[in-house]
Design a protein around this motif. Structure first.
Motif, PDB file in Angstrom:
ATOM      1  N   ASN A 157     -45.896  49.330  94.281  1.00 10.58           N
ATOM      2  CA  ASN A 157     -47.184  49.889  94.690  1.00 10.58           C
ATOM      3  C   ASN A 157     -47.130  51.342  95.158  1.00 10.58           C
ATOM      4  OD1 ASN A 157     -49.288  47.594  94.622  1.00 10.58           O
ATOM      5  ND2 ASN A 157     -47.544  46.623  95.627  1.00 10.58           N
ATOM      6  N   TYR A 158     -45.958  51.799  95.603  1.00 11.07           N
ATOM      7  CA  TYR A 158     -45.873  53.140  96.186  1.00 11.07           C
ATOM      8  C   TYR A 158     -44.918  54.075  95.452  1.00 11.07           C
ATOM      9  CZ  TYR A 158     -48.213  51.182 100.316  1.00 11.07           C
ATOM     10  OH  TYR A 158     -49.108  50.581 101.168  1.00 11.07           O
ATOM     11  N   PHE A 159     -43.960  53.515  94.693  1.00  9.54           N
ATOM     12  CA  PHE A 159     -42.923  54.341  94.086  1.00  9.54           C
ATOM     13  C   PHE A 159     -42.806  54.142  92.572  1.00  9.54           C
ATOM     14  CE2 PHE A 159     -41.832  54.066  98.543  1.00  9.54           C
ATOM     15  CZ  PHE A 159     -41.365  55.340  98.853  1.00  9.54           C
ATOM     16  N   SER A 160     -43.864  53.647  91.951  1.00  9.30           N
ATOM     17  CA  SER A 160     -43.914  53.475  90.484  1.00  9.30           C
ATOM     18  C   SER A 160     -42.724  52.695  89.942  1.00  9.30           C
ATOM     19  CB  SER A 160     -43.976  54.848  89.796  1.00  9.30           C
ATOM     20  OG  SER A 160     -45.106  55.577  90.232  1.00  9.30           O
ATOM     21  N   GLY A 161     -42.223  51.747  90.733  1.00 10.80           N
ATOM     22  CA  GLY A 161     -41.138  50.900  90.273  1.00 10.80           C
ATOM     23  C   GLY A 161     -39.742  51.402  90.590  1.00 10.80           C
ATOM     24  N   ASP A 162     -39.622  52.586  91.167  1.00 10.13           N
ATOM     25  CA  ASP A 162     -38.301  53.112  91.530  1.00 10.13           C
ATOM     26  C   ASP A 162     -37.700  52.291  92.675  1.00 10.13           C
ATOM     27  OD1 ASP A 162     -38.600  55.078  89.645  1.00 10.13           O
ATOM     28  OD2 ASP A 162     -39.229  56.623  91.070  1.00 10.13           O
ATOM     29  N   THR A 163     -36.379  52.259  92.729  1.00 12.36           N
ATOM     30  CA  THR A 163     -35.683  51.525  93.778  1.00 12.36           C
ATOM     31  C   THR A 163     -36.065  52.055  95.165  1.00 12.36           C
ATOM     32  OG1 THR A 163     -33.795  51.122  92.311  1.00 12.36           O
ATOM     33  CG2 THR A 163     -33.426  50.830  94.672  1.00 12.36           C
ATOM     34  N   VAL A 164     -36.275  51.121  96.090  1.00  9.65           N
ATOM     35  CA  VAL A 164     -36.724  51.484  97.435  1.00  9.65           C
ATOM     36  C   VAL A 164     -35.659  51.081  98.456  1.00  9.65           C
ATOM     37  CG1 VAL A 164     -38.418  50.923  99.228  1.00  9.65           C
ATOM     38  CG2 VAL A 164     -39.166  51.316  96.885  1.00  9.65           C
ATOM     39  N   SER A 165     -35.346  51.984  99.367  1.00  9.52           N
ATOM     40  CA  SER A 165     -34.411  51.687 100.452  1.00  9.52           C
ATOM     41  C   SER A 165     -35.169  51.174 101.678  1.00  9.52           C
ATOM     42  CB  SER A 165     -33.626  52.943 100.845  1.00  9.52           C
ATOM     43  OG  SER A 165     -34.503  53.896 101.443  1.00  9.52           O
ATOM     44  N   ARG A 166     -34.430  50.643 102.621  1.00 12.32           N
ATOM     45  CA  ARG A 166     -35.053  50.214 103.873  1.00 12.32           C
ATOM     46  C   ARG A 166     -35.714  51.400 104.571  1.00 12.32           C
ATOM     47  NH1 ARG A 166     -32.652  45.566 106.557  1.00 12.32           N
ATOM     48  NH2 ARG A 166     -32.669  46.783 108.477  1.00 12.32           N
ATOM     49  N   SER A 167     -35.074  52.566 104.464  1.00 12.33           N
ATOM     50  CA  SER A 167     -35.634  53.777 105.073  1.00 12.33           C
ATOM     51  C   SER A 167     -36.964  54.151 104.426  1.00 12.33           C
ATOM     52  CB  SER A 167     -34.635  54.937 104.953  1.00 12.33           C
ATOM     53  OG  SER A 167     -35.169  56.113 105.506  1.00 12.33           O
ATOM     54  N   ASP A 168     -37.025  54.046 103.084  1.00 15.22           N
ATOM     55  CA  ASP A 168     -38.278  54.314 102.372  1.00 15.22           C
ATOM     56  C   ASP A 168     -39.375  53.365 102.838  1.00 15.22           C
ATOM     57  OD1 ASP A 168     -37.100  56.292 100.754  1.00 15.22           O
ATOM     58  OD2 ASP A 168     -36.485  54.828  99.239  1.00 15.22           O
ATOM     59  N   ALA A 169     -39.009  52.089 102.943  1.00 20.34           N
ATOM     60  CA  ALA A 169     -39.981  51.071 103.352  1.00 20.34           C
ATOM     61  C   ALA A 169     -40.485  51.349 104.768  1.00 20.34           C
ATOM     62  CB  ALA A 169     -39.343  49.687 103.282  1.00 20.34           C
ATOM     63  N   ARG A 170     -39.583  51.754 105.639  1.00 21.12           N
ATOM     64  CA  ARG A 170     -39.963  52.044 107.019  1.00 21.12           C
ATOM     65  C   ARG A 170     -40.947  53.219 107.074  1.00 21.12           C
ATOM     66  NH1 ARG A 170     -35.236  52.331 108.762  1.00 21.12           N
ATOM     67  NH2 ARG A 170     -34.908  50.222 109.540  1.00 21.12           N
ATOM     68  N   GLU A 171     -40.726  54.218 106.228  1.00 18.49           N
ATOM     69  CA  GLU A 171     -41.631  55.376 106.187  1.00 18.49           C
ATOM     70  C   GLU A 171     -43.016  54.966 105.708  1.00 18.49           C
ATOM     71  OE1 GLU A 171     -40.206  58.810 104.130  1.00 18.49           O
ATOM     72  OE2 GLU A 171     -38.274  58.813 105.161  1.00 18.49           O
ATOM     73  N   VAL A 172     -43.071  54.169 104.668  1.00 15.38           N
ATOM     74  CA  VAL A 172     -44.362  53.682 104.165  1.00 15.38           C
ATOM     75  C   VAL A 172     -45.087  52.894 105.256  1.00 15.38           C
ATOM     76  CG1 VAL A 172     -45.451  52.036 102.576  1.00 15.38           C
ATOM     77  CG2 VAL A 172     -43.719  53.637 101.726  1.00 15.38           C
ATOM     78  N   ALA A 173     -44.328  52.050 105.947  1.00 15.14           N
ATOM     79  CA  ALA A 173     -44.921  51.146 106.939  1.00 15.14           C
ATOM     80  C   ALA A 173     -45.382  51.854 108.207  1.00 15.14           C
ATOM     81  CB  ALA A 173     -43.923  50.049 107.301  1.00 15.14           C
TER      82      ALA A 173
END
Length: 216
Positions: free
Chosen positions: A175-191
Motif C-alpha cells: 500500500n505504501y511502497f509499490s511492493g518493495d521490501t519493507v523494513s521494520r524501520s520503514d513500517a515504524r515511519e509509516v505508522a
C-alpha cells in the motif's frame, strides 16, 4: 485463583472505532482510501482470555483450517474450556486430538499460569501494554507476536504496532511502497501517522490483503 468463563459466541467491538477511523482518514492517504472499502466491519473480541491464548497455541505453525480442526477436537475433551479443566485432561487424550507433545506442554503451562494466578488477569484492563506482554511471554509457547495479537484481539488495545507480523509488513509494502521490501524501520515511519490508533490501522492493512476479518 483465576477462573475464566466461556462466552457463547458473544462478540464485542471497541467504542473508539469510529473516532479512530476519522483520525486515520484525516492523517493518512492510504487509510482514507482503505477504510471506506470495508463498511461497518471492525475489530471484535470473544471476551475469554484463556480460550484466546489456548487457540493461539493450538494454531501455531499450522494452517488456519488445520488449527480449527484440532481445536474442535480438543474443545470436546473438557465440559468447558477453563484452565482448571485443561489441567484435568489426560495427555494421551490431548495427543489423540491432534496436539503435538510440545503443544500439550504449552497448554498445560498456560493453564497452570491462569489457575495459579501467576498472570494477573484482573489488572489487565488498567495496566500498560508492555506489562501485559511481559506476563504473557513468561508462559511457554507465547512470544511477543502472540502477546501483541492478544492485546489487539482480546483486550482491543488501540495503539499496538506488531512489527514482527509478516502480514503487516507485506501490507505496508503493497500500500505504501509499490511492493518493495519493507523494513521494520520503514513500517515504524509509516505508522507514525497512525498513532494513537496503530491497532486499527493494522487491522485495515490486514484487510487490504485478505478481506475476511481475522478473529481469535
Amino acid at each position: 485463583m483465576v477462573t475464566t468463563k466461556t462466552i457463547a459466541s458473544v462478540m464485542a467491538s471497541p467504542a473508539y472505532w469510529s473516532d479512530a477511523c476519522k483520525h486515520l482518514m484525516k492523517k493518512d492517504r492510504v487509510m482514507k482510501r482503505l477504510i471506506p472499502q470495508f463498511g461497518e466491519a471492525c475489530l471484535q473480541t470473544r471476551g475469554d482470555a484463556f480460550v484466546t491464548l489456548a487457540r493461539s497455541v493450538v494454531g501455531q505453525q499450522i494452517s488456519v483450517k488445520a488449527a480449527q480442526t484440532v481445536w474442535n477436537r480438543f474443545a470436546l475433551l473438557p465440559k468447558q474450556i477453563t484452565a482448571a479443566n485443561v489441567l484435568k485432561l489426560k495427555v494421551d487424550d490431548m495427543r489423540a486430538a491432534g496436539l503435538s507433545v510440545r503443544k500439550v506442554e504449552y497448554l498445560v503451562d498456560l493453564a497452570l499460569h491462569f489457575d495459579s494466578g501467576a498472570v494477573h488477569v484482573e489488572t489487565w484492563e488498567t495496566v500498560d501494554d508492555e506489562t501485559i506482554i511481559a506476563e504473557l511471554i513468561a508462559i511457554r509457547g507465547i512470544g511477543r507476536w502472540t502477546a501483541e495479537m492478544f492485546l489487539i484481539f482480546h483486550l482491543m488495545r488501540p495503539n499496538v504496532l506488531p512489527l514482527d507480523d509478516v502480514g503487516l509488513l507485506n501490507g505496508i509494502s503493497k500500500n505504501y511502497f509499490s511492493g518493495d521490501t519493507v523494513s521494520r524501520s520503514d513500517a515504524r515511519e509509516v505508522a507514525a501517522a497512525w498513532a494513537p490508533y496503530c491497532s486499527v490501522a493494522t487491522w485495515y492493512i490486514w484487510r487490504s490483503l485478505d478481506p475476511l476479518p481475522v478473529e481469535y
